[in-house]
Design a protein around this motif. Sequence first.
Motif, PDB file in Angstrom:
ATOM      1  N   MET A 176      -2.783   8.635  -7.303  1.00  0.00           N
ATOM      2  CA  MET A 176      -2.933   7.819  -6.095  1.00  0.00           C
ATOM      3  C   MET A 176      -4.367   7.291  -6.019  1.00  0.00           C
ATOM      4  N   THR A 177      -4.505   5.989  -5.769  1.00  0.00           N
ATOM      5  CA  THR A 177      -5.828   5.394  -5.673  1.00  0.00           C
ATOM      6  C   THR A 177      -6.523   5.840  -4.386  1.00  0.00           C
ATOM      7  N   PRO A 178      -7.860   5.815  -4.353  1.00  0.00           N
ATOM      8  CA  PRO A 178      -8.566   6.163  -3.111  1.00  0.00           C
ATOM      9  C   PRO A 178      -8.154   5.291  -1.925  1.00  0.00           C
ATOM     10  N   LEU A 179      -7.885   4.004  -2.183  1.00  0.00           N
ATOM     11  CA  LEU A 179      -7.491   3.105  -1.100  1.00  0.00           C
ATOM     12  C   LEU A 179      -6.124   3.480  -0.539  1.00  0.00           C
ATOM     13  N   LEU A 180      -5.195   3.829  -1.410  1.00  0.00           N
ATOM     14  CA  LEU A 180      -3.873   4.252  -0.939  1.00  0.00           C
ATOM     15  C   LEU A 180      -3.973   5.580  -0.197  1.00  0.00           C
ATOM     16  N   ALA A 181      -4.808   6.481  -0.690  1.00  0.00           N
ATOM     17  CA  ALA A 181      -4.999   7.767  -0.011  1.00  0.00           C
ATOM     18  C   ALA A 181      -5.585   7.548   1.388  1.00  0.00           C
ATOM     19  N   ARG A 182      -6.535   6.608   1.487  1.00  0.00           N
ATOM     20  CA  ARG A 182      -7.115   6.296   2.795  1.00  0.00           C
ATOM     21  C   ARG A 182      -6.054   5.736   3.730  1.00  0.00           C
ATOM     22  N   GLU A 238      -2.841   6.368   3.677  1.00  0.00           N
ATOM     23  CA  GLU A 238      -1.980   7.479   4.095  1.00  0.00           C
ATOM     24  C   GLU A 238      -2.644   8.297   5.207  1.00  0.00           C
ATOM     25  N   THR A 239      -3.935   8.537   5.074  1.00  0.00           N
ATOM     26  CA  THR A 239      -4.656   9.290   6.101  1.00  0.00           C
ATOM     27  C   THR A 239      -4.634   8.557   7.439  1.00  0.00           C
ATOM     28  N   VAL A 240      -4.885   7.251   7.388  1.00  0.00           N
ATOM     29  CA  VAL A 240      -4.876   6.462   8.623  1.00  0.00           C
ATOM     30  C   VAL A 240      -3.475   6.438   9.228  1.00  0.00           C
ATOM     31  N   LEU A 251       6.642   8.188   3.258  1.00  0.00           N
ATOM     32  CA  LEU A 251       5.920   8.702   4.409  1.00  0.00           C
ATOM     33  C   LEU A 251       6.794   8.519   5.645  1.00  0.00           C
ATOM     34  N   TYR A 252       7.155   9.647   6.266  1.00  0.00           N
ATOM     35  CA  TYR A 252       8.111   9.632   7.370  1.00  0.00           C
ATOM     36  C   TYR A 252       7.394   9.757   8.712  1.00  0.00           C
ATOM     37  N   GLY A 253       7.961   9.131   9.732  1.00  0.00           N
ATOM     38  CA  GLY A 253       7.455   9.242  11.093  1.00  0.00           C
ATOM     39  C   GLY A 253       7.813   8.004  11.888  1.00  0.00           C
ATOM     40  N   ARG A 254       7.872   8.168  13.212  1.00  0.00           N
ATOM     41  CA  ARG A 254       8.192   7.024  14.056  1.00  0.00           C
ATOM     42  C   ARG A 254       7.087   5.963  13.939  1.00  0.00           C
ATOM     43  N   LEU A 298       3.399   0.365   0.396  1.00  0.00           N
ATOM     44  CA  LEU A 298       2.036   0.309   0.908  1.00  0.00           C
ATOM     45  C   LEU A 298       1.060  -0.148  -0.172  1.00  0.00           C
ATOM     46  N   GLU A 299       1.288   0.301  -1.394  1.00  0.00           N
ATOM     47  CA  GLU A 299       0.424  -0.110  -2.496  1.00  0.00           C
ATOM     48  C   GLU A 299       0.534  -1.617  -2.739  1.00  0.00           C
ATOM     49  N   THR A 300       1.759  -2.133  -2.661  1.00  0.00           N
ATOM     50  CA  THR A 300       1.959  -3.578  -2.821  1.00  0.00           C
ATOM     51  C   THR A 300       1.281  -4.350  -1.696  1.00  0.00           C
ATOM     52  N   CYS A 301       1.368  -3.809  -0.481  1.00  0.00           N
ATOM     53  CA  CYS A 301       0.728  -4.443   0.670  1.00  0.00           C
ATOM     54  C   CYS A 301      -0.789  -4.462   0.498  1.00  0.00           C
ATOM     55  N   LEU A 302      -1.356  -3.371   0.035  1.00  0.00           N
ATOM     56  CA  LEU A 302      -2.798  -3.305  -0.179  1.00  0.00           C
ATOM     57  C   LEU A 302      -3.247  -4.332  -1.217  1.00  0.00           C
ATOM     58  N   ALA A 303      -2.458  -4.508  -2.257  1.00  0.00           N
ATOM     59  CA  ALA A 303      -2.789  -5.509  -3.270  1.00  0.00           C
ATOM     60  C   ALA A 303      -2.798  -6.908  -2.668  1.00  0.00           C
ATOM     61  N   LEU A 304      -1.813  -7.179  -1.796  1.00  0.00           N
ATOM     62  CA  LEU A 304      -1.779  -8.478  -1.129  1.00  0.00           C
ATOM     63  C   LEU A 304      -3.005  -8.670  -0.248  1.00  0.00           C
TER      64      LEU A 304
END
Length: 388
Positions: free
Chosen positions: A1-7, A9-11, A99-102, A370-376
């Motif tokens: 997982m890239t640092p940006l994707l990890a960030r 997920e944290t957010v 990643l699950y959640g409302r 999410l990774e695809t979105c970050l690339a965009l």
Amino acid sequence: MTPLLARTETVLAELIGYPTVSSDSNLAMIAALAERLEDAGARVEVLASACGAKANLFATLGPDRDGGIVLSGHSDVVPVTDQNWSRDPFVMHREAGRLYGRGACDMKGFIAACLAMAPEFAARDLRRPIHFAFTHDEEVGCLGARDLVPQLAARGIRPAMALIGEPTMMRIIEGHKGCCEYRAVFQGVEGHGSAPDLGVNAAEYAVRYVSRLLELNEALKARVPAGSRFDPPWSTINIGRIAGGVATNVIAPRAEVEWEMRPVVQADQDFVKDAITAHEAALDAQMRGRDPRAGITTQVIGEVCGLEPMEHNAARDLIAALTGENGADLVPFGTEAGLFQTLGCDVVVCGPGSIDQAHKADEYVSLTQLETCLALLGGIGDKMCEPA
């Protein structure tokens, strides 16, 4: 997982932890978004709603000038009541790359990606502004965006493009119908059914009102815009609920009609509203002429304009160039996109996750999306560094 994707997920875990159901306040989440964007160097405004319990956020990175792009998402989520969640819906969990959640896909995943990217944007030499617009109460009539967009217009903020990050599996959406919902309340005068002329029958006038709506629904079919790609291609009216009366031998003292219209173009919305308003005024005059206690009142439940497909759309062309997508689609569900279109900017809807997961128990967004979105978003940042 890239640092940006990890960030990201944290957010997202933090955002899911705010139970921003539309009936409740979103202020805590908006404050958290403001803090993160301010830390990234953005100029941030928190715009409170009239009631004070809700707020929109508008922030900018880059130069203070026209042009650039708005990245927009809504902070509110639908209720979890009576849904069979396997875990706490307001505590994010990861399982099998999901990643699950409302709100994970609708639409805190996109907001988390925007926040994760904000420091990356700030580190670049932006020639055009990147705006962030995070609103309240989209799920109950786009109330936040309906306040925000006129405020931006009044301040002379003129972005060139807007990206609404609703869940589309990163497909480019260039159009959807509007959605307008109304409740007409008919107040009659009660009496014995054997002497109907001595009262005012609310149900009778409700029927006359509905009959006119049905006539207008047929008239809309003849107004279908040339080349419309919607299904059906014309604007529609649906009678959703009719209620009223007490018993067969009582003059109905009250009736209600709830109906919706889904216009393809703004002109159809104006056509229907003008016609039904004139008809309502005539019926109201008849009712009050028989008894001043009678009459009709109409409540606007919500009026959200559609996103009209445009032959020339710089936002569509930009997202297509960055994603490699060929063409753009239309969708049946509504968004805030049409409101941003009224600012005069080119607008598309494109975001991570599937609308099929939205509003359901165990809602999720995949890490791949999410990774695809970050690339965009990264590509958008690069483009905003180029001269206008």
